[in-house]
Every structure is written in structure tokens, then in C-alpha cells.
Design a protein around this motif. Structure first.
Motif, PDB file in Angstrom:
ATOM      1  N   ALA A  98       0.827  -1.253   0.043  1.00  0.00           N
ATOM      2  CA  ALA A  98       0.095  -0.016  -0.107  1.00  0.00           C
ATOM      3  C   ALA A  98       0.788   1.216  -0.105  1.00  0.00           C
ATOM      4  O   ALA A  98       0.470   2.227  -0.552  1.00  0.00           O
ATOM      5  N   ILE A  99       1.829   1.262   0.696  1.00  0.00           N
ATOM      6  CA  ILE A  99       2.919   2.309   0.756  1.00  0.00           C
ATOM      7  C   ILE A  99       3.625   2.511  -0.533  1.00  0.00           C
ATOM      8  O   ILE A  99       3.671   3.664  -0.956  1.00  0.00           O
ATOM      9  N   ASP A 132      -5.816   7.329   6.312  1.00  0.00           N
ATOM     10  CA  ASP A 132      -7.038   7.967   6.547  1.00  0.00           C
ATOM     11  C   ASP A 132      -8.091   7.136   5.581  1.00  0.00           C
ATOM     12  O   ASP A 132      -8.074   6.962   4.296  1.00  0.00           O
ATOM     13  N   GLN A 133      -9.047   6.822   6.272  1.00  0.00           N
ATOM     14  CA  GLN A 133     -10.371   6.061   5.725  1.00  0.00           C
ATOM     15  C   GLN A 133      -9.777   4.841   4.820  1.00  0.00           C
ATOM     16  O   GLN A 133     -10.174   4.535   3.827  1.00  0.00           O
ATOM     17  N   GLY A 134      -8.707   4.032   5.609  1.00  0.00           N
ATOM     18  CA  GLY A 134      -8.113   2.902   4.822  1.00  0.00           C
ATOM     19  C   GLY A 134      -7.104   2.979   3.862  1.00  0.00           C
ATOM     20  O   GLY A 134      -6.694   2.176   3.143  1.00  0.00           O
ATOM     21  N   GLU A 135      -6.632   4.565   3.498  1.00  0.00           N
ATOM     22  CA  GLU A 135      -5.884   4.689   2.630  1.00  0.00           C
ATOM     23  C   GLU A 135      -4.701   5.382   3.254  1.00  0.00           C
ATOM     24  O   GLU A 135      -4.634   6.129   4.101  1.00  0.00           O
ATOM     25  N   VAL A 136      -3.400   5.005   2.671  1.00  0.00           N
ATOM     26  CA  VAL A 136      -2.036   5.468   2.869  1.00  0.00           C
ATOM     27  C   VAL A 136      -2.141   6.925   2.404  1.00  0.00           C
ATOM     28  O   VAL A 136      -2.191   7.447   1.283  1.00  0.00           O
ATOM     29  N   VAL A 137      -1.737   7.923   3.374  1.00  0.00           N
ATOM     30  CA  VAL A 137      -1.739   9.390   2.952  1.00  0.00           C
ATOM     31  C   VAL A 137      -0.527   9.986   3.372  1.00  0.00           C
ATOM     32  O   VAL A 137      -0.302  11.197   3.291  1.00  0.00           O
ATOM     33  N   ALA A 138       0.470   9.348   4.096  1.00  0.00           N
ATOM     34  CA  ALA A 138       1.956   9.964   4.512  1.00  0.00           C
ATOM     35  C   ALA A 138       2.549   8.769   4.845  1.00  0.00           C
ATOM     36  O   ALA A 138       2.266   7.803   5.246  1.00  0.00           O
ATOM     37  N   THR A 139       3.934   8.958   4.452  1.00  0.00           N
ATOM     38  CA  THR A 139       5.048   7.843   4.588  1.00  0.00           C
ATOM     39  C   THR A 139       6.235   8.353   4.667  1.00  0.00           C
ATOM     40  O   THR A 139       6.556   9.446   4.036  1.00  0.00           O
TER      41      THR A 139
END
Length: 410
Positions: free
Chosen positions: A51-52, A93-100
Motif C-alpha cells: 500500500a505504501i 485515512d479512511q483505509g488509505e495511506v496518506v503519508a509515509t
């Protein structure tokens, strides 16, 4: 629960702290106090890592339109050999990667040659073996870039590093992001480095001395508060300053008053910037001061390629002193355009939102004022007439000859 599976829970006071410390900075906290904050996690499964990698693809390839090696277009993900041994921090956020953010511990005996060269790791390994790390792939989804998310991610990585005994953390910064990293507590210390595997041009090696609390406090770093939870050696900062003495002009921007920064520019340019810098001619001193508020001074050695054709710019480069040669398409068989103090390059990013159309090479030691494109974009909303005047001046720069006419006159 094993350390590798820890979830980092933000403290309740983080928004108050960030709002107070970073009210005018890159990471201005804009999330309300009572909102539930997503947690910073470390990827422990193949699904989380995938996902990342897909998030990186969305940012680098689909949003930034950057060419990178090790890109799998079929699976739409970006990963490389450094990921095999890396810790991958992320926020959902809401099951989605938004920062890494990626963190690699450094084994100096089996270190990647480019890291050894870029960061002068041998000098650190003599005093701090097995306590070095390299950070990278730090990115946040566009809709959260003016929130506290990036700050919380960096704080979690700093805290984890201290818990694991990391004393020095290194990274490569694009020039327009130097001020952001300086605010976190990183600092410039060795010569620039060109990573041939990235379309980002010349990069600035930076290091965070995790135990140098005095420095962290001086730049208003959010790491300073975290550092109080650990034992800190005062000698750490003294050793670094002795090994890598910083010239006065490289003092972190946040430690300089606006008047001192302006005086510094006047001294290097040999006169008031609104008169000495060609693209600012016709503007008032007040307008020039406001526009150059976030310009950062940076030095480049003679012979270094600053940007190459196709590089993602992110900045407008103003020559404060020295000379730069510009090579443009179809111009390699005749002398290049030679720019000197007060002239600029990289204007194509502002004029056409495109990558570099030519190559810029330092002919001598060069001091650059690096003006982030994002700062110009923000200025456009508040002072459109100033940016209109700036754009008219930039249309006289050499790069405008190689940009689409439709874009230039839009």
C-alpha cells in the motif's frame, strides 16, 4: 507488543504546540483540536508495504510526473533495494495511506557506496558506530500538506530512532525543502550531492544530531520536546560543530531576523535586491521583501551541475554571486548563456509549471537564493499584480525561448 509493531499515539498537546511554534512555517497546523488524529504506524505486513509503494507511485509518477528507476508501472508501485531492510512509517485515512517516511539503519561495513559518499559516513562511524540512520521517501498526500500530518510523522520517526539508539539521522534534501528540514532540526554540513537515480537535480545532504537539544530548541524543532524524554550528551553538538563548522551564511533561516536576512542579500548582491535582481526590477522594496521572505541562501561548488534537462525544479534560482552556464536544446554546439549576479534560472517552473528545459552548471563557486515555487504560488493569491510583473520580467529569461507559445501567453 513487539517494538516493530508499536503504534505511535500523538500527544493531546501536539496541535497547540505546532500551532504556536509553526504558525508561519511550512507545517502550519490547521486541524481542529477536537478532531480524532490518525495514528502513525510501522508497516509489518506485505499488504501494508505494498500500500505504501502504491502511494509513492501516486505521488511520484501520477502527481509529480517524475521518472524513477525501480518503478513497476504494471503494479503501479515504487520501491527499491533500500526498502528491503527499511522501516516504513505511515499514516492512513479512511483505509488509505496518506503519508509515509522510510528509515534505514546504517551498517557502515556494508553501506551503500552512494550513502557513504553523500553523507561522509566514515567520519561519523568513528564516534558513533551502529547508531546511524538514513531517512527518505518522506511524502504526504496533497490534501494534508497544510496540516500537522507531516510533523507528526517526523516526530514519530524521531522518537522511534531515539528509542533504538540512533544518534545521527541523514537525508538528501531538494534545495527548496531545506528550510522545512532545518525547522525540524536537520542541518547542512557537507557539499551537495547529485543522485543520478533521481530527477531532482543537485541535493543537499543534511543531518539531525538527535541529542543536540540546544540546537533543536534554537530552531524551534518539535523534536526538542521529545528529546527531553531521553538522556542527551551535551558533547554531541560540540563534536559536530567542531567537525563541520558552518559558515555564517548557512545559519538556519528561522534563527535570522528579517532585517538580517535582507542585509545578507544586499551584501551578496552588492545593492538592494529590487534593483540588483533583474526579475524584481520595477517592484518596490516592500514587494521585493515580501516575495523573497522564504528565499534561502545556498552555496554550490564550481563545476557542479545544478539542474539537468527534465529535472523537477520546485524552485526559482537567483544568482547572488558567481557565474552559471546555461545549456539549452540545440545550443550545445555554441557557447552557453552565462549568467551572473542578479540573474536567475529555473523560471520554466513558474512560467509553465514544467521540468527544467536546459542544464545549469556552476562556473565558479556560486551563492544562490532559492525561491520555492510554492512561495510564489501563495504570493499570487495575495498580490496578483506583483506576480504579473514578475512573470513579465521572467519572460525575458533564456528559458522562455524554449517554452510553448500558448503557455507563455495564457
Amino acid at each position: 507488543m513487539p517494538d516493530s509493531q508499536k503504534w505511535f499515539r500523538p500527544r493531546r498537546s501536539i496541535h497547540r504546540r505546532l500551532s504556536r511554534c509553526w504558525a508561519s512555517g511550512v507545517f502550519r497546523a490547521m486541524v481542529t483540536q477536537n478532531q480524532t488524529l490518525p495514528q502513525v504506524k510501522i508497516a509489518t505486513t506485505d499488504a501494508e508495504r505494498e500500500a505504501i509503494f502504491r502511494f509513492r507511485y501516486r505521488i511520484y509518477i501520477q502527481e509529480m510526473n517524475v521518472w524513477l528507476p525501480h518503478t513497476d508501472h504494471r503494479r503501479q508501485h515504487v520501491c527499491d533495494r533500500h526498502d528491503e531492510s527499511a522501516l516504513l512509517f505511515y499514516i492512513e485515512d479512511q483505509g488509505e495511506v496518506v503519508a509515509t517516511l522510510r528509515r534505514n539503519m546504517v551498517d557502515i561495513d556494508n553501506c551503500h557506496p552512494e550513502w557513504r559518499e553523500a553523507f561522509a559516513l566514515e567520519r561519523f562511524a568513528k564516534v558513533a558506530p551502529n547508531t546511524l540512520s538514513v531517512s527518505g521517501r518522506f511524502m504526504v498526500a496533497s490534501r494534508f500538506r497544510h496540516s500537522s500530518m507531516a510533523a507528526r510523522l517526523a516526530i514519530a520517526a524521531y522518537r522511534h530512532g531515539r528509542e533504538e539508539g540512533v544518534r545521527f539521522d541523514f537525508l538528501l534534501s531538494r534545495f527548496h525543502q531545506i528550510e522545512m528540514y532545518e525547522h525540524l532540526g536537520y542541518r547542512r554540513y557537507v557539499n551537495n550531492y547529485l543522485d543520478v537515480n533521481h530527477a531532482f537535480g543537485l541535493m543537499a545532504p543534511m543531518v539531525c544530531v538527535g541529542e543536540d537539544v540546544e540546537h533543536l530548541r534554537s530552531v524551534g524543532s518539535p523534536f526538542a520536546r521529545e528529546a527531553r524524554r531521553f538522556a542527551n550528551r551535551a558533547s554531541e553538538g560540540a563534536w559536530f560543530s567542531e567537525q563541520f563548522p558552518a559558515p555564517p551564511e548557512f545559519a538556519p533561516a528561522r534563527t535570522l531576523s528579517p532585517e538580517r536576512r535582507w542585509s545578507q542579500m544586499c551584501r551578496l548582491l552588492g545593492g538592494p535586491p529590487e534593483r540588483a535582481i533583474r526579475m524584481l526590477q520595477g517592484l518596490s522594496e516592500a514587494d521585493a521583501r515580501a516575495l523573497l521572505k522564504h528565499a534561502l541562501l545556498h552555496r554550490v561548488r564550481a563545476g557542479k551541475i545544478i539542474v539537468q534537462r527534465g529535472d523537477l525544479l520546485g524552485s526559482l534560482f537567483i544568482i547572488a554571486s558567481g557565474a552559471v552556464a546555461l545549456y539549452y536544446p540545440g545550443n550545445f554546439d555554441r557557447p552557453p548563456d552565462v549568467l551572473s549576479s542578479g540573474e536567475c534560472f529555473g523560471a520554466e517552473g513558474i512560467l509553465a509549471s514544467c521540468c527544467a528545459v536546459g542544464q545549469a552548471v556552476a562556473l565558479s563557486e556560486v551563492y544562490l537564493l532559492v525561491l520555492p515555487e510554492a512561495a510564489v504560488a501563495q504570493h499570487r493569491h495575495k498580490h496578483p499584480q506583483v506576480i504579473h510583473h514578475l512573470r513579465a520580467n521572467l519572460l525575458q529569461e533564456p528559458c522562455s525561448r524554449f517554452l510553448p507559445t500558448a503557455i507563455l501567453h495564457s
